[in-house]
Design a protein around this motif. Structure first.
Motif, PDB file in Angstrom:
ATOM      1  N   PRO A   3       0.819  -1.217   0.000  1.00 52.74           N
ATOM      2  CA  PRO A   3       0.000   0.000   0.000  1.00 52.74           C
ATOM      3  C   PRO A   3       0.850   1.261   0.000  1.00 52.74           C
ATOM      4  N   THR A   4       0.174   2.368  -0.257  1.00 50.88           N
ATOM      5  CA  THR A   4       0.720   3.674   0.098  1.00 50.88           C
ATOM      6  C   THR A   4       0.352   3.929   1.557  1.00 50.88           C
ATOM      7  N   PHE A   5       1.305   4.407   2.332  1.00 53.43           N
ATOM      8  CA  PHE A   5       1.048   4.749   3.733  1.00 53.43           C
ATOM      9  C   PHE A   5       0.724   6.237   3.804  1.00 53.43           C
ATOM     10  N   VAL A   6      -0.392   6.565   4.422  1.00 56.01           N
ATOM     11  CA  VAL A   6      -0.817   7.959   4.549  1.00 56.01           C
ATOM     12  C   VAL A   6      -0.923   8.277   6.040  1.00 56.01           C
ATOM     13  N   VAL A   7      -0.072   9.170   6.509  1.00 54.03           N
ATOM     14  CA  VAL A   7      -0.035   9.517   7.936  1.00 54.03           C
ATOM     15  C   VAL A   7      -0.898  10.757   8.156  1.00 54.03           C
ATOM     16  N   VAL A   8      -1.867  10.634   9.059  1.00 48.51           N
ATOM     17  CA  VAL A   8      -2.841  11.704   9.310  1.00 48.51           C
ATOM     18  C   VAL A   8      -2.875  11.975  10.815  1.00 48.51           C
ATOM     19  N   PRO A   9      -2.017  12.860  11.321  1.00 49.26           N
ATOM     20  CA  PRO A   9      -1.926  13.067  12.778  1.00 49.26           C
ATOM     21  C   PRO A   9      -3.036  13.942  13.351  1.00 49.26           C
ATOM     22  N   GLN A  10      -4.264  13.595  12.998  1.00 52.62           N
ATOM     23  CA  GLN A  10      -5.428  14.334  13.505  1.00 52.62           C
ATOM     24  C   GLN A  10      -5.688  13.964  14.957  1.00 52.62           C
ATOM     25  N   TRP A  11      -5.958  14.975  15.767  1.00 51.18           N
ATOM     26  CA  TRP A  11      -6.319  14.752  17.176  1.00 51.18           C
ATOM     27  C   TRP A  11      -7.678  15.347  17.510  1.00 51.18           C
ATOM     28  N   LEU A  33       8.016   3.653   8.819  1.00 48.87           N
ATOM     29  CA  LEU A  33       7.412   3.367   7.528  1.00 48.87           C
ATOM     30  C   LEU A  33       8.391   3.677   6.399  1.00 48.87           C
ATOM     31  N   PRO A  34       8.269   2.996   5.263  1.00 51.18           N
ATOM     32  CA  PRO A  34       9.174   3.290   4.133  1.00 51.18           C
ATOM     33  C   PRO A  34       8.953   4.708   3.610  1.00 51.18           C
ATOM     34  N   PHE A  35      10.007   5.495   3.584  1.00 50.97           N
ATOM     35  CA  PHE A  35       9.902   6.917   3.256  1.00 50.97           C
ATOM     36  C   PHE A  35       9.272   7.137   1.883  1.00 50.97           C
ATOM     37  N   SER A  36       9.703   6.368   0.881  1.00 54.93           N
ATOM     38  CA  SER A  36       9.248   6.609  -0.490  1.00 54.93           C
ATOM     39  C   SER A  36       7.777   6.263  -0.696  1.00 54.93           C
ATOM     40  N   ALA A  37       7.209   5.456   0.197  1.00 53.62           N
ATOM     41  CA  ALA A  37       5.814   5.034   0.051  1.00 53.62           C
ATOM     42  C   ALA A  37       4.894   5.725   1.036  1.00 53.62           C
ATOM     43  N   THR A  38       5.383   6.766   1.717  1.00 54.58           N
ATOM     44  CA  THR A  38       4.612   7.412   2.781  1.00 54.58           C
ATOM     45  C   THR A  38       4.274   8.846   2.411  1.00 54.58           C
ATOM     46  N   ARG A  39       3.032   9.229   2.653  1.00 60.08           N
ATOM     47  CA  ARG A  39       2.566  10.594   2.439  1.00 60.08           C
ATOM     48  C   ARG A  39       2.065  11.143   3.770  1.00 60.08           C
ATOM     49  N   LEU A  40       2.227  12.423   3.981  1.00 54.93           N
ATOM     50  CA  LEU A  40       1.801  13.079   5.221  1.00 54.93           C
ATOM     51  C   LEU A  40       0.710  14.083   4.924  1.00 54.93           C
ATOM     52  N   VAL A  41      -0.400  13.989   5.646  1.00 55.00           N
ATOM     53  CA  VAL A  41      -1.494  14.952   5.527  1.00 55.00           C
ATOM     54  C   VAL A  41      -1.264  16.060   6.547  1.00 55.00           C
ATOM     55  N   ASP A  42      -1.312  17.293   6.076  1.00 53.91           N
ATOM     56  CA  ASP A  42      -1.109  18.449   6.950  1.00 53.91           C
ATOM     57  C   ASP A  42      -2.366  18.676   7.794  1.00 53.91           C
ATOM     58  N   VAL A  43      -2.215  18.597   9.098  1.00 49.54           N
ATOM     59  CA  VAL A  43      -3.324  18.776  10.032  1.00 49.54           C
ATOM     60  C   VAL A  43      -3.210  20.151  10.682  1.00 49.54           C
ATOM     61  N   PRO A  44      -4.292  20.938  10.717  1.00 50.70           N
ATOM     62  CA  PRO A  44      -4.217  22.267  11.342  1.00 50.70           C
ATOM     63  C   PRO A  44      -3.806  22.173  12.811  1.00 50.70           C
ATOM     64  N   VAL A  45      -3.104  23.190  13.262  1.00 53.62           N
ATOM     65  CA  VAL A  45      -2.701  23.241  14.662  1.00 53.62           C
ATOM     66  C   VAL A  45      -3.894  23.591  15.551  1.00 53.62           C
ATOM     67  N   GLU A  46      -4.766  24.451  15.041  1.00 54.14           N
ATOM     68  CA  GLU A  46      -5.875  24.933  15.853  1.00 54.14           C
ATOM     69  C   GLU A  46      -6.926  23.839  16.047  1.00 54.14           C
TER      70      GLU A  46
END
Length: 277
Positions: A3-11, A33-46
């Motif tokens: 898979p593609t790994f998608v990191v979503v640090p939503q709290w 996670l493997p760097f080339s297969a990982t995407r990061l979703v930008d989560v708002p700070v607020e």
């Protein structure tokens, strides 16, 4: 295919006083996670605002949902999304449902059924409403199209054991499919429940609080009598032998410290391995 790994640090979907630890948990998993297969979703700070929806921090959750969906749209095969709180499953299941219209079941490994609406929720936290939203019966403001929802009759609740009164009524009135932790020691009943939906593709959601607190320390909610890592891994392996995984989420890792995260990561990586090998 991996898979593609998608990191979503939503709290923002969590109402736990330890909610910000979910950001640290997602980051800790991302490091393995493997760097080339990982995407990061930008989560708002607020934190975001409810905007009269009855969902705490609705505006931030909606922003993350839209950003998550854009990343998923660019994946070439299936995606494993790593949270953060379990609210990230909304965009992930939407994507899988659109990719496999009318042919998707959801296995919801979680200590909680997450079947509230804003009207029934005692907390207003979206984490407790996300599965109801996935079914198209959740907050109207999320505007879930029928083509990207999964009806509750195509959902199997696995390992739930902390159920609110309103959710219990829904479970019994709709006769929703449940597989208990004790039954999951032998995954035959889980496979049969998914087969009964008629779907060939399955979305696997894992809130780590489905595990027993003795199996993993970094949990926001400590609900006893949960699964072992071995039983969870065995259930996932059995599902993959019979169905095609269309997507997955792993959520709810809230370590108390970097050292505590290191202690728990081998167990989490075993679960990721069961999904992806």
């Amino acid at each position: 295919m991996a898979p593609t790994f998608v990191v979503v640090p939503q709290w923002q979907g969590s109402i736990s006083p330890r909610a910000m630890r979910l950001v640290d948990g997602a980051a800790a998993i991302q490091g393995d996670l493997p760097f080339s297969a990982t995407r990061l979703v930008d989560v708002p700070v607020e934190a975001g605002d409810a905007l009269d929806t009855g969902v705490h921090r609705f505006s931030a959750i909606q922003v993350v949902r839209e950003r998550h969906a854009r990343v998923l749209k660019d994946t070439t095969d299936w995606a494993l999304s790593i949270g953060g709180d379990c609210g990230i499953a909304l965009a992930a299941v939407e994507h899988a449902a659109r990719t496999h219209p009318g042919d998707l079941a959801v296995v919801w490994f979680d200590a909680h059924p997450d079947l509230h609406t804003p009207e029934s929720s005692p907390s207003g936290g979206f984490c407790g409403m996300v599965l109801r939203a996935i079914s198209g019966e959740g907050p109207a403001e999320f505007e879930l199209a029928a083509a990207s929802s999964v009806p509750l009759q195509n959902v199997v609740l696995a390992g739930i054991r902390d159920v609110d009164d309103a959710e219990d009524v829904l479970l019994h009135d709709r006769k929703l499919m449940r597989v208990s932790c004790s039954e999951l020691a032998d995954p035959t009943s889980l496979v049969a429940a998914i087969a009964a939906t008629g779907a060939r593709h399955v979305f696997v959601h894992i809130d780590l609080d489905v595990l027993d607190p003795a199996a993993l320390e970094g949990l926001s909610d400590l609900i006893p009598f949960g699964l072992s890592v071995a039983d969870l891994g065995g259930a996932i392996t059995a599902l993959r032998a019979e169905f095609t995984v269309a997507g997955a989420t792993i959520t709810g890792f809230a370590p108390a410290s970097p050292e505590a995260a290191t202690d728990d990561l081998p167990s989490i990586l075993r679960i990721i391995g069961a999904l992806t090998r």
